[in-house]
Design a protein around this motif. Structure first.
Motif, PDB file in Angstrom:
ATOM      1  N   ALA A 583       0.823  -1.210   0.000  1.00  0.00           N
ATOM      2  CA  ALA A 583       0.000   0.000   0.000  1.00  0.00           C
ATOM      3  C   ALA A 583       0.858   1.261   0.000  1.00  0.00           C
ATOM      4  O   ALA A 583       0.537   2.250  -0.670  1.00  0.00           O
ATOM      5  N   ARG A 590      -4.318   4.698   5.694  1.00  0.00           N
ATOM      6  CA  ARG A 590      -5.396   5.335   6.456  1.00  0.00           C
ATOM      7  C   ARG A 590      -5.578   4.564   7.757  1.00  0.00           C
ATOM      8  O   ARG A 590      -5.908   3.380   7.756  1.00  0.00           O
ATOM      9  N   THR A 592      -7.639   3.736  10.959  1.00  0.00           N
ATOM     10  CA  THR A 592      -9.008   3.811  11.473  1.00  0.00           C
ATOM     11  C   THR A 592      -9.069   3.129  12.827  1.00  0.00           C
ATOM     12  O   THR A 592      -8.062   2.651  13.352  1.00  0.00           O
ATOM     13  N   THR A 597      -3.485  -1.803  10.025  1.00  0.00           N
ATOM     14  CA  THR A 597      -3.890  -2.943   9.205  1.00  0.00           C
ATOM     15  C   THR A 597      -4.834  -3.787  10.056  1.00  0.00           C
ATOM     16  O   THR A 597      -4.882  -3.634  11.278  1.00  0.00           O
ATOM     17  N   ASP A 621     -16.969  -0.175   2.178  1.00  0.00           N
ATOM     18  CA  ASP A 621     -16.535  -0.084   3.572  1.00  0.00           C
ATOM     19  C   ASP A 621     -16.594   1.344   4.105  1.00  0.00           C
ATOM     20  O   ASP A 621     -16.370   2.315   3.375  1.00  0.00           O
ATOM     21  N   PRO A 629     -12.471   5.715   3.014  1.00  0.00           N
ATOM     22  CA  PRO A 629     -11.224   5.541   2.256  1.00  0.00           C
ATOM     23  C   PRO A 629     -11.495   5.300   0.778  1.00  0.00           C
ATOM     24  O   PRO A 629     -12.556   4.809   0.390  1.00  0.00           O
ATOM     25  N   GLN A 632      -8.860  -0.004  -1.100  1.00  0.00           N
ATOM     26  CA  GLN A 632      -8.747  -1.078  -0.124  1.00  0.00           C
ATOM     27  C   GLN A 632      -7.850  -2.173  -0.695  1.00  0.00           C
ATOM     28  O   GLN A 632      -7.948  -2.517  -1.879  1.00  0.00           O
ATOM     29  N   LEU A 634      -6.557  -6.189   0.116  1.00  0.00           N
ATOM     30  CA  LEU A 634      -6.772  -7.413   0.874  1.00  0.00           C
ATOM     31  C   LEU A 634      -5.764  -8.451   0.393  1.00  0.00           C
ATOM     32  O   LEU A 634      -5.774  -8.851  -0.782  1.00  0.00           O
ATOM     33  N   ASN A 755     -12.665   1.563  -3.346  1.00  0.00           N
ATOM     34  CA  ASN A 755     -13.745   1.314  -2.387  1.00  0.00           C
ATOM     35  C   ASN A 755     -15.008   2.086  -2.709  1.00  0.00           C
ATOM     36  O   ASN A 755     -16.111   1.635  -2.385  1.00  0.00           O
ATOM     37  N   GLY A 776      -5.787  -6.743   5.625  1.00  0.00           N
ATOM     38  CA  GLY A 776      -6.262  -5.604   4.855  1.00  0.00           C
ATOM     39  C   GLY A 776      -5.765  -4.274   5.371  1.00  0.00           C
ATOM     40  O   GLY A 776      -5.282  -4.145   6.510  1.00  0.00           O
ATOM     41  N   CYS A 777      -5.880  -3.255   4.524  1.00  0.00           N
ATOM     42  CA  CYS A 777      -5.565  -1.874   4.904  1.00  0.00           C
ATOM     43  C   CYS A 777      -6.259  -0.932   3.926  1.00  0.00           C
ATOM     44  O   CYS A 777      -6.770  -1.356   2.880  1.00  0.00           O
ATOM     45  N   TYR A 778      -6.287   0.345   4.276  1.00  0.00           N
ATOM     46  CA  TYR A 778      -6.955   1.356   3.462  1.00  0.00           C
ATOM     47  C   TYR A 778      -5.962   2.443   3.042  1.00  0.00           C
ATOM     48  O   TYR A 778      -4.959   2.705   3.719  1.00  0.00           O
TER      49      TYR A 778
END
Length: 800
Positions: A583, A590, A592, A597, A621, A629, A632, A634, A755, A776-778
């Motif tokens: 990423a 991002r 959250t 992650t 999401d 975001p 995304q 995954l 997303n 996962g991460c954004y």
């Protein structure tokens, strides 16, 4: 109290000590100290460059108890306690080091009073002056590695500030020219050594940082960058753009040959691509606006007064003799009869000079990507040029009414790249042109941000003069800006400001339709709508190593995300935080309340439906947040369970179908807010947003659809029927199998999707018959847009 005559004759002791001395060779002990300081380095010391005569700045005078001063963000003025302080205006120096310099990095400057080794005056108007120890500047910057900026200092040998660096590895100290806004404690680098070009971290190749103070060869600097301290020979010292506030702009470069650079004077010059250059503007840009207040301060700097030629006798100067202010009927010239104006000073043409612009750096675009001029003057005669070639090189036709606020019209020649058959004439407003002036007085050269407000442009502003040139449209304005404050340059309020607008700016970037403008300046290209069949043909499987280590791989991935909103990486190491590494190739993560992650796997007492083994319908999401975001990722670490197939669907395709077949339902979903919320695990988030968001100004479409996170609608009862009908018809398109793309993730694969465009889902799976673990991460949409635009701009300009 001293009388006026006594005050005029009085000089401080320090100034009296600065009497012209006889020529003395450099002290041997100073030479020994310098040799000992650099005996472990192969870097030669440029004594001649270090002691080259410069325009010397005055030392800072701290206000005493009897005389006060006023400091503004740019200049320091003084209470007129004496005639010499009435007009004194100086740049504040409170941020500079108050102590002594590093002794080993200085040498004494012996005054010669402008005389050579035979005692003859070769430089006029020199003599006296304060004693000085000049700082030895590292013009070569060959020592690689990290250097910490310990402090900023004043140098009596130059107008700019200097910075003391300390090598973090060897501890060796050195002086360099300080770029504007360089702060103590900063870390800067030199990348003149080729071995430092391919840096790597965790096996990932990174690009060279283009930060102020970093020294790089021209071949490694992006086109359009602002630079200073430029060398002229390979492995040679910096020789160009070294005075306070000066800078140059890199117009074009490459791996071999010559780079094209525009200097502050307006001269466009060629430089070898392997010479050194430093990023940024030279410090102390306000030096040119300083006012010394009295002639004595010039004497402290070693500058003697000069007598006008018309005040001399005829035998002493060509302008002398006669009565009044006559020049003897001669053009301006030197005491030896050489013409002072209009005569050529170069005996032979310089092959490295490409062009000279009379307006200097006002012809440079500070906020636009620098490209070669599209309208170049040809050296062939009109008879030798083909007709098509003449059309391409012909200048645009400009219609301007002087001293009028009427719009101006420009018609590009039919053979130019800017000619549009559907829009042959470009119309521009004078107020917009003045507000969008790209010169360094209106756009800061390093920050590239406006230095005035649109409200300062007078409504009756008009064009007093103009000129059409191959470089662009040159305009002279009838009025200055309004409401110019004390902290601004007073010249902004005066008429006669000159602006140069490159043709690529006013005919290319801003001269087309709204959609052409958005596509050119923002890289906002229309997305490609897809269904199952198209995605099976167009789906991009990108090798992870290519994505991480090559610019072409990154560009390919970003372009596919912009067009289709979905791509897959394969060959990703199955390590816990590898998704974050992938990423960060695009931008910052991002963070959250789920964490930086997060893990997607079936857990007991799950706080999110994604953390169960249940069927998870198509959704987006974090729609309950104010700014969901944009991307995304995954990453599949383990997947040996039956089921768990990932499903993707292009929501933009569903919006297009709904708009065509049910326009009234499209309008309902575009105007009616839907409630999204999250109330669990000590968190309460709530936001209302329409299902379809159309932003014509930014040429953007956004979809908000997430049934698992939808809350009770907050609408009047008479609107409910229409909203539920519109949602049902929208979901009918979403759930069509021929519009969905399905794939079961395998370990080592990573999906990257938009997303706010691509709906994603997952079928149910049986956790008792294996394991399924995704990481996962954004990433925010701004991070993606920034990386996408800069990557494509770099590819267009050849930096890739």
């Amino acid at each position: 109290m001293l009388s006026g005559l006594a005050r005029s004759l009085w000089r401080p002791a320090s100034a009296a000590a600065g009497i012209a001395r006889t020529i003395t060779p450099m002290n041997k002990s100073a030479t020994a100290r310098l040799s000992a300081h650099y005996n472990s380095s192969n870097t030669p010391i440029a004594f001649r460059n270090a002691i080259a005569p410069r325009a010397y700045a005055t030392t800072t005078t701290a206000p005493s108890s009897t005389s006060s001063s006023t400091t503004s963000p740019q200049f320091k003025t003084y209470t007129p306690s004496s005639p010499g302080r009435r007009w004194l205006k100086r740049v504040p120096r409170d941020h500079l080091w108050k102590g002594k310099p590093v002794r080993a990095l200085t040498l004494a400057k012996r005054s010669t009073a402008g005389r050579n080794n035979t005692g003859r005056i070769t430089v006029r108007h020199r003599g006296g002056g304060h004693k000085r120890r000049l700082r030895i500047i590292d013009w070569y910057r060959r020592e690689s590695g990290a250097h910490t900026v310990e402090r900023l200092e004043y140098d009596p040998g130059r107008t700019a500030w200097i910075a003391l660096l300390k090598n973090q590895t060897t501890g060796r100290q050195s002086y360099i020219l300080a770029p504007h806004d360089l702060q103590p404690g900063s870390v800067i680098y030199s990348f003149l050594d080729k071995s430092t070009w391919n840096q790597s971290k965790n096996g990932i190749t990174t690009t060279l940082p283009i930060d102020k103070g970093n020294c790089l060869p021209l071949s490694r600097i992006p086109t359009g960058s602002i630079i200073h301290a430029i060398g002229m020979k390979r492995n040679g010292p910096a020789q160009v753009a070294r005075s306070a506030g000066t800078y140059a702009q890199l117009l074009s470069t490459g791996e071999t040959g010559h780079a094209i650079i525009r200097l502050s004077s307006g001269e466009v010059r060629k430089f070898p691509v392997d010479v050194c250059a430093t990023i940024g503007v030279v410090s102390n840009p306000g030096n040119m606006h300083e006012s010394l207040g009295k002639a004595g301060r010039n004497r402290w700097k070693g500058i003697r007064p000069s007598v006008r030629g018309v005040a001399m006798n005829a035998c002493d100067h060509p302008h002398g003799g006669g009565k009044g202010k006559t020049k003897g009927g001669k053009d301006p010239r030197s005491p030896w009869g050489t013409l002072a104006k209009g005569g050529k000073t170069r005996k032979h043409p310089n092959k490295m000079v490409a062009a000279v612009s009379r307006v200097g750096f006002q012809g440079t675009r500070a906020i636009h990507t620098t490209l070669p001029a599209r309208f170049a003057t040809s050296t062939l005669s009109a008879q030798q040029q083909p007709q098509q070639h003449q059309e391409e090189n012909a200048l645009p036709t400009v219609h301007i009414v002087k001293n009028s606020s009427d719009n101006i019209t420009i018609r590009p020649p039919s053979g130019s790249p800017y000619y549009r058959a559907h829009q042959p004439t470009v119309t521009l407003n004078p107020l917009w042109l003045r507000d969008s002036c790209p010169c360094p007085e209106c756009i800061h050269p390093s920050t590239r941000q406006k230095l005035h407000a649109s409200s300062q442009v007078p409504l009756d502003m008009s064009i007093s003069d103009y000129k059409v040139s191959p470089e662009g449209l040159e305009l002279t304005w009838s009025k200055g800006l309004d409401d110019v404050g004390d902290w601004e340059d007073p010249a902004k309020a005066q008429p006669g400001h000159e602006s140069v607008y490159p043709w690529e700016m006013i005919l290319g970037s801003y001269g087309g339709s709204a959609s052409e403008h958005m596509a050119t300046t923002r890289m906002n290209h229309k997305p490609i709508l897809w269904d199952q069949k198209m995605m099976e043909d167009k789906v991009l499987w990108l090798d992870y190593d290519e994505y991480m280590n090559t610019e072409t791989g990154l560009k390919k991935g970003l372009k596919h995300l912009q067009d289709y909103g979905l791509l897959f990486l394969r060959g990703v190491p199955t390590e816990d935080q590898e998704v974050a590494t992938a990423a960060e190739r695009i931008g910052h993560l991002r963070h959250t309340f789920y964490g930086r992650t997060w893990d997607v796997k079936s857990v007991p007492n799950a706080k999110n439906v994604a953390y169960t083994n249940l069927n998870l319908g198509l959704h987006m999401d974090l729609l309950y947040m104010e700014a969901p975001p944009g991307l995304q990722l995954l990453h599949s670490l383990q997947n040996s369970v039956p089921g768990g197939t990932s499903i993707f669907m292009d929501s933009f395709k569903a919006v297009e179908l709904l708009k065509q077949n049910y326009p009234e339902d499209y309008e309902i979903l575009r105007t009616t807010p839907i409630t999204f919320h999250y109330r669990n695990a000590d968190h309460h988030l709530h936001y209302n947003r329409p299902t379809i968001v159309v932003d014509p100004m930014n040429d953007a479409l956004t979809v908000n659809y997430a049934p698992p996170f939808q809350g009770p609608l907050e609408l009047p009862a008479d609107q409910m029927q229409g909203v539920y009908r519109a949602l049902r018809r929208f979901s009918e398109y979403i759930e069509q199998p021929d519009l969905q793309y399905r794939h079961t993730m395998r370990p080592g694969e990573c999906m990257v999707f938009a997303n706010r465009r691509v709906l994603h889902a997952r079928t149910a799976f049986d956790p008792s018959k294996g394991s399924r673990h995704l990481k996962g991460c954004y990433i925010d949409l701004d991070m993606f847009n920034d990386k996408y635009r800069t990557t494509l701009e770099g590819a267009d300009e050849g930096s890739l």
